[in-house]
Design a protein around this motif. Structure first.
Motif, PDB file in Angstrom:
ATOM      1  N   LEU A 190       0.226   4.798  -2.359  1.00 51.44           N
ATOM      2  CA  LEU A 190      -0.163   5.928  -1.528  1.00 51.44           C
ATOM      3  C   LEU A 190       0.817   7.082  -1.700  1.00 51.44           C
ATOM      4  O   LEU A 190       0.409   8.246  -1.798  1.00 51.44           O
ATOM      5  CB  LEU A 190      -0.238   5.492  -0.062  1.00 51.44           C
ATOM      6  CG  LEU A 190      -0.699   6.552   0.930  1.00 51.44           C
ATOM      7  CD1 LEU A 190      -2.106   7.022   0.598  1.00 51.44           C
ATOM      8  CD2 LEU A 190      -0.640   6.019   2.339  1.00 51.44           C
ATOM      9  N   LEU A 199       0.073   8.782  -4.994  1.00 50.82           N
ATOM     10  CA  LEU A 199      -1.128   9.604  -4.932  1.00 50.82           C
ATOM     11  C   LEU A 199      -0.869  10.920  -4.202  1.00 50.82           C
ATOM     12  O   LEU A 199      -1.322  11.981  -4.626  1.00 50.82           O
ATOM     13  CB  LEU A 199      -2.259   8.837  -4.243  1.00 50.82           C
ATOM     14  CG  LEU A 199      -2.929   7.743  -5.057  1.00 50.82           C
ATOM     15  CD1 LEU A 199      -3.916   6.978  -4.201  1.00 50.82           C
ATOM     16  CD2 LEU A 199      -3.620   8.344  -6.259  1.00 50.82           C
ATOM     17  N   LEU A 200      -0.158  10.845  -3.100  1.00 48.10           N
ATOM     18  CA  LEU A 200       0.125  12.060  -2.339  1.00 48.10           C
ATOM     19  C   LEU A 200       1.078  12.993  -3.075  1.00 48.10           C
ATOM     20  O   LEU A 200       0.966  14.213  -2.968  1.00 48.10           O
ATOM     21  CB  LEU A 200       0.687  11.694  -0.964  1.00 48.10           C
ATOM     22  CG  LEU A 200      -0.308  11.051   0.002  1.00 48.10           C
ATOM     23  CD1 LEU A 200       0.396  10.669   1.287  1.00 48.10           C
ATOM     24  CD2 LEU A 200      -1.471  11.982   0.280  1.00 48.10           C
ATOM     25  N   LEU A 212       0.806  -1.220   0.000  1.00 45.30           N
ATOM     26  CA  LEU A 212       0.000   0.000   0.000  1.00 45.30           C
ATOM     27  C   LEU A 212       0.839   1.269   0.000  1.00 45.30           C
ATOM     28  O   LEU A 212       0.387   2.308  -0.461  1.00 45.30           O
ATOM     29  CB  LEU A 212      -0.927   0.008   1.224  1.00 45.30           C
ATOM     30  CG  LEU A 212      -2.019  -1.054   1.248  1.00 45.30           C
ATOM     31  CD1 LEU A 212      -2.802  -0.968   2.537  1.00 45.30           C
ATOM     32  CD2 LEU A 212      -2.936  -0.899   0.052  1.00 45.30           C
TER      33      LEU A 212
END
Length: 68
Positions: A9, A12-13, A5
């Motif tokens: 993640l 995306l950030l 994950l």
């Protein structure tokens, strides 16, 4: 499971832009709705000053009359 994950993640950030887009400038137009309330408050402040001056003058007259 946690290792799977973290990379998505992080992607995306990092894709998020923290600064918002610039907003178009609009002119602030005075609203006539509040003009009457503003005028009323100003009149009330002027009347208050007159009442305070009259009260001070009356107080001075009373002080002068009682001191004699």
């Amino acid at each position: 499971m946690k290792g799977c994950l973290i990379p998505p993640l992080a992607l995306l950030l990092s894709a998020c832009n923290p600064t918002p887009p610039p907003q178009p400038k609009t002119e602030d137009k005075p609203t006539p709705v509040f003009d009457t309330q503003i005028q009323s408050v100003r009149k009330a402040q002027a009347v208050e000053a007159q009442v305070m001056d009259a009260a001070d003058a009356q107080r001075k007259q009373i002080d002068n009359a009682t001191q004699q």
